[in-house]
Design a protein around this motif. Structure first.
Motif, PDB file in Angstrom:
ATOM      1  N   GLU A 244      15.320  -1.384  -0.932  1.00 38.98           N
ATOM      2  CA  GLU A 244      16.858  -0.783  -1.673  1.00 38.98           C
ATOM      3  C   GLU A 244      17.896  -0.794  -0.977  1.00 38.98           C
ATOM      4  O   GLU A 244      18.987  -1.213  -1.127  1.00 38.98           O
ATOM      5  CB  GLU A 244      16.483   0.643  -2.542  1.00 38.98           C
ATOM      6  N   ARG A 245      17.775  -0.447   0.574  1.00 38.93           N
ATOM      7  CA  ARG A 245      18.552  -0.301   1.559  1.00 38.93           C
ATOM      8  C   ARG A 245      18.772  -1.747   2.293  1.00 38.93           C
ATOM      9  O   ARG A 245      19.531  -1.883   3.036  1.00 38.93           O
ATOM     10  CB  ARG A 245      18.173   0.638   2.792  1.00 38.93           C
ATOM     11  N   ASP A 246      17.843  -2.749   2.044  1.00 36.49           N
ATOM     12  CA  ASP A 246      17.877  -4.110   2.353  1.00 36.49           C
ATOM     13  C   ASP A 246      17.849  -4.006   4.037  1.00 36.49           C
ATOM     14  O   ASP A 246      18.342  -4.708   5.018  1.00 36.49           O
ATOM     15  CB  ASP A 246      19.176  -4.961   2.308  1.00 36.49           C
ATOM     16  N   ASP A 247      16.804  -3.205   4.534  1.00 38.36           N
ATOM     17  CA  ASP A 247      16.613  -2.850   5.808  1.00 38.36           C
ATOM     18  C   ASP A 247      15.572  -3.658   6.335  1.00 38.36           C
ATOM     19  O   ASP A 247      14.220  -3.310   6.187  1.00 38.36           O
ATOM     20  CB  ASP A 247      16.370  -1.285   6.284  1.00 38.36           C
ATOM     21  N   ARG A 248      15.611  -4.958   6.345  1.00 39.33           N
ATOM     22  CA  ARG A 248      14.375  -5.879   6.639  1.00 39.33           C
ATOM     23  C   ARG A 248      13.748  -5.676   7.977  1.00 39.33           C
ATOM     24  O   ARG A 248      12.425  -5.974   8.043  1.00 39.33           O
ATOM     25  CB  ARG A 248      15.091  -7.468   6.522  1.00 39.33           C
ATOM     26  N   ARG A 249      14.608  -5.346   8.852  1.00 37.75           N
ATOM     27  CA  ARG A 249      13.659  -5.037  10.303  1.00 37.75           C
ATOM     28  C   ARG A 249      12.718  -3.812  10.061  1.00 37.75           C
ATOM     29  O   ARG A 249      11.675  -3.999  10.652  1.00 37.75           O
ATOM     30  CB  ARG A 249      14.937  -4.800  11.358  1.00 37.75           C
ATOM     31  N   ALA A 250      13.076  -2.812   9.454  1.00 38.38           N
ATOM     32  CA  ALA A 250      12.528  -1.729   9.419  1.00 38.38           C
ATOM     33  C   ALA A 250      11.083  -1.834   8.282  1.00 38.38           C
ATOM     34  O   ALA A 250      10.156  -1.595   8.595  1.00 38.38           O
ATOM     35  CB  ALA A 250      13.164  -0.458   8.914  1.00 38.38           C
ATOM     36  N   LEU A 251      11.558  -2.692   7.503  1.00 35.40           N
ATOM     37  CA  LEU A 251      10.309  -3.162   6.394  1.00 35.40           C
ATOM     38  C   LEU A 251       9.522  -4.121   7.070  1.00 35.40           C
ATOM     39  O   LEU A 251       8.350  -3.949   6.831  1.00 35.40           O
ATOM     40  CB  LEU A 251      11.144  -3.845   5.416  1.00 35.40           C
ATOM     41  N   LEU A 252      10.023  -4.960   7.888  1.00 32.15           N
ATOM     42  CA  LEU A 252       8.659  -5.724   8.799  1.00 32.15           C
ATOM     43  C   LEU A 252       8.079  -4.895   9.566  1.00 32.15           C
ATOM     44  O   LEU A 252       6.682  -5.081   9.617  1.00 32.15           O
ATOM     45  CB  LEU A 252       9.833  -6.722   9.569  1.00 32.15           C
ATOM     46  N   GLU A 253       8.422  -3.751  10.390  1.00 32.97           N
ATOM     47  CA  GLU A 253       7.741  -3.108  11.181  1.00 32.97           C
ATOM     48  C   GLU A 253       6.767  -2.329  10.448  1.00 32.97           C
ATOM     49  O   GLU A 253       5.597  -1.955  10.707  1.00 32.97           O
ATOM     50  CB  GLU A 253       8.624  -2.218  11.935  1.00 32.97           C
ATOM     51  N   LEU A 254       7.172  -1.918   9.048  1.00 28.78           N
ATOM     52  CA  LEU A 254       6.361  -1.112   8.210  1.00 28.78           C
ATOM     53  C   LEU A 254       5.078  -1.826   7.696  1.00 28.78           C
ATOM     54  O   LEU A 254       3.788  -1.437   7.869  1.00 28.78           O
ATOM     55  CB  LEU A 254       7.005  -0.415   6.963  1.00 28.78           C
ATOM     56  N   VAL A 255       5.274  -3.108   7.102  1.00 32.88           N
ATOM     57  CA  VAL A 255       4.248  -3.844   6.596  1.00 32.88           C
ATOM     58  C   VAL A 255       3.563  -4.419   7.554  1.00 32.88           C
ATOM     59  O   VAL A 255       2.005  -4.316   7.401  1.00 32.88           O
ATOM     60  CB  VAL A 255       4.760  -5.009   5.336  1.00 32.88           C
ATOM     61  N   GLU A 256       4.047  -4.674   8.825  1.00 29.00           N
ATOM     62  CA  GLU A 256       3.062  -5.176   9.755  1.00 29.00           C
ATOM     63  C   GLU A 256       2.163  -3.900  10.355  1.00 29.00           C
ATOM     64  O   GLU A 256       0.872  -4.536  10.862  1.00 29.00           O
ATOM     65  CB  GLU A 256       4.101  -5.583  10.906  1.00 29.00           C
ATOM     66  N   ASN A 257       2.644  -2.919  10.522  1.00 31.07           N
ATOM     67  CA  ASN A 257       1.774  -1.941  11.317  1.00 31.07           C
ATOM     68  C   ASN A 257       0.938  -1.511  10.272  1.00 31.07           C
ATOM     69  O   ASN A 257      -0.426  -1.330  10.660  1.00 31.07           O
ATOM     70  CB  ASN A 257       2.798  -0.705  11.687  1.00 31.07           C
ATOM     71  N   SER A 258       1.163  -1.606   8.751  1.00 30.00           N
ATOM     72  CA  SER A 258       0.341  -1.020   7.864  1.00 30.00           C
ATOM     73  C   SER A 258      -0.716  -2.098   7.807  1.00 30.00           C
ATOM     74  O   SER A 258      -1.920  -1.670   7.655  1.00 30.00           O
ATOM     75  CB  SER A 258       1.069  -0.732   6.395  1.00 30.00           C
ATOM     76  N   ALA A 259      -0.467  -3.196   7.754  1.00 29.76           N
ATOM     77  CA  ALA A 259      -1.482  -4.168   7.807  1.00 29.76           C
ATOM     78  C   ALA A 259      -2.341  -4.179   9.133  1.00 29.76           C
ATOM     79  O   ALA A 259      -3.617  -4.345   8.883  1.00 29.76           O
ATOM     80  CB  ALA A 259      -0.986  -5.723   7.764  1.00 29.76           C
ATOM     81  N   GLN A 260      -1.958  -4.109  10.213  1.00 31.97           N
ATOM     82  CA  GLN A 260      -2.599  -3.788  11.420  1.00 31.97           C
ATOM     83  C   GLN A 260      -3.687  -2.735  11.455  1.00 31.97           C
ATOM     84  O   GLN A 260      -4.858  -2.822  11.586  1.00 31.97           O
ATOM     85  CB  GLN A 260      -1.783  -3.626  12.595  1.00 31.97           C
ATOM     86  N   LEU A 261      -3.189  -1.706  10.896  1.00 35.99           N
ATOM     87  CA  LEU A 261      -3.987  -0.376  10.467  1.00 35.99           C
ATOM     88  C   LEU A 261      -5.299  -0.624   9.530  1.00 35.99           C
ATOM     89  O   LEU A 261      -6.505  -0.238   9.870  1.00 35.99           O
ATOM     90  CB  LEU A 261      -3.074   0.791  10.339  1.00 35.99           C
ATOM     91  N   LEU A 262      -4.829  -1.331   8.669  1.00 31.49           N
ATOM     92  CA  LEU A 262      -5.866  -1.511   7.348  1.00 31.49           C
ATOM     93  C   LEU A 262      -6.888  -2.683   8.274  1.00 31.49           C
ATOM     94  O   LEU A 262      -8.102  -2.346   7.897  1.00 31.49           O
ATOM     95  CB  LEU A 262      -5.160  -2.103   6.249  1.00 31.49           C
ATOM     96  N   HIS A 263      -6.115  -3.406   9.010  1.00 29.02           N
ATOM     97  CA  HIS A 263      -7.544  -4.521   9.489  1.00 29.02           C
ATOM     98  C   HIS A 263      -8.425  -3.778  10.224  1.00 29.02           C
ATOM     99  O   HIS A 263      -9.363  -4.542  10.452  1.00 29.02           O
ATOM    100  CB  HIS A 263      -6.497  -5.657   9.974  1.00 29.02           C
ATOM    101  N   ALA A 264      -7.684  -3.111  11.270  1.00 27.23           N
ATOM    102  CA  ALA A 264      -8.498  -2.255  12.135  1.00 27.23           C
ATOM    103  C   ALA A 264      -9.767  -1.676  11.846  1.00 27.23           C
ATOM    104  O   ALA A 264     -10.720  -1.613  12.311  1.00 27.23           O
ATOM    105  CB  ALA A 264      -7.708  -1.378  12.807  1.00 27.23           C
ATOM    106  N   ASP A 265      -9.669  -1.177  10.466  1.00 29.66           N
ATOM    107  CA  ASP A 265     -10.701  -0.234   9.764  1.00 29.66           C
ATOM    108  C   ASP A 265     -11.375  -1.140   9.079  1.00 29.66           C
ATOM    109  O   ASP A 265     -12.456  -0.796   8.232  1.00 29.66           O
ATOM    110  CB  ASP A 265     -10.412   0.818   9.232  1.00 29.66           C
ATOM    111  N   LEU A 266     -11.254  -2.455   8.628  1.00 28.77           N
ATOM    112  CA  LEU A 266     -11.805  -3.277   7.548  1.00 28.77           C
ATOM    113  C   LEU A 266     -12.976  -3.978   8.055  1.00 28.77           C
ATOM    114  O   LEU A 266     -12.960  -4.506   9.241  1.00 28.77           O
ATOM    115  CB  LEU A 266     -10.777  -4.382   7.151  1.00 28.77           C
ATOM    116  N   ASP A 267     -14.176  -3.587   7.460  1.00 30.35           N
ATOM    117  CA  ASP A 267     -15.320  -4.586   7.369  1.00 30.35           C
ATOM    118  C   ASP A 267     -15.063  -5.676   6.403  1.00 30.35           C
ATOM    119  O   ASP A 267     -15.491  -5.300   5.298  1.00 30.35           O
ATOM    120  CB  ASP A 267     -16.535  -3.709   7.459  1.00 30.35           C
ATOM    121  N   PRO A 268     -15.025  -6.884   6.752  1.00 30.53           N
ATOM    122  CA  PRO A 268     -14.810  -8.074   5.594  1.00 30.53           C
ATOM    123  C   PRO A 268     -16.008  -8.140   4.865  1.00 30.53           C
ATOM    124  O   PRO A 268     -16.019  -8.481   3.652  1.00 30.53           O
ATOM    125  CB  PRO A 268     -14.625  -9.319   6.561  1.00 30.53           C
TER     126      PRO A 268
END
Length: 218
Positions: free
Chosen positions: A122-146
């Protein structure tokens, strides 16, 4: 205190929840650590849909709680501000602060991640959005057993990683975009992922990776 007793008597004797709410608010103003009074403000403000009093009381109560209780209160306050009918810019900022606080306490909280994504879009804050989804993906990947991951977990990882790659590519950082998708490929890959990698490799000096990806797509 006297105000607390008066509020309890008033609520029992009169059918006037608004007046009772104001008495409890006065007690909270007098003592911000009176958990009983704060809880009564939350209860009555919810029933009366008095958002201003509810927001202040949720903030005060969250300061007194910890763990999952604090997370739940912060999420409720964040949603309250996100859905505010007025003062949209200020309300979005307060919502953003609440969801970020939740992620400080519980970095993988899915509701906070999703709500924060919505606010940042909504704020069109793409830089903060990138950091959020990137960090969230990394945290999820770290705990994931494929081998044991559910289909929902893998789809969630794909969604976050693809969004991170798209945002990084839009900013011109193709190497960062590639890194997101290569990390995803360690746990999950399908034709859509390979096609996006192919397009990104064409913007980077990775001829061998491009050739390998084209072979996988053929």
């Amino acid at each position: 205190g006297l105000v607390t007793r008066l509020a309890e008597v008033l609520e029992g004797a009169l059918d006037d929840p608004t007046a009772t709410l104001e008495l409890w608010v006065a007690e909270v103003d007098r003592d911000r650590e009176d958990e009983h009074a704060i809880s009564e403000v939350v209860r009555l403000a919810r029933a009366l849909d008095h958002r201003q009093h509810l927001g202040h009381a949720l903030e005060a109560l969250a300061d007194l709680r910890s763990g999952s209780d604090q997370v739940a209160l912060l999420l409720e306050r964040g949603l309250l501000h996100r859905d505010a009918r007025a003062d949209s810019a200020g309300s979005r900022q307060r919502a953003l602060d609440c969801f970020r606080k939740v992620l400080e306490l519980d970095p993988k909280n899915p509701e906070a991640i999703e709500q924060l994504r919505l606010v940042l879009r909504e704020r069109d804050d793409r830089r903060a959005l990138l950091e959020l989804v990137e960090n969230s993906a990394q945290l999820l990947h770290a705990d994931l057993d494929p081998q044991r991951a559910t289909e929902r977990e893998l789809e969630r990882l794909k969604e976050l990683s693809m969004e991170a790659a798209a945002l990084a590519a839009e900013s011109g950082d193709h190497a960062r975009a590639v890194a997101s998708l290569e990390a995803l490929r360690e746990s999950y890959v399908d034709r859509e992922v390979l096609e996006q990698l192919r397009d990104l490799y064409r913007h980077t000096d990775r001829p061998h990776a491009l050739a390998k990806t084209l072979t996988s797509l053929s």
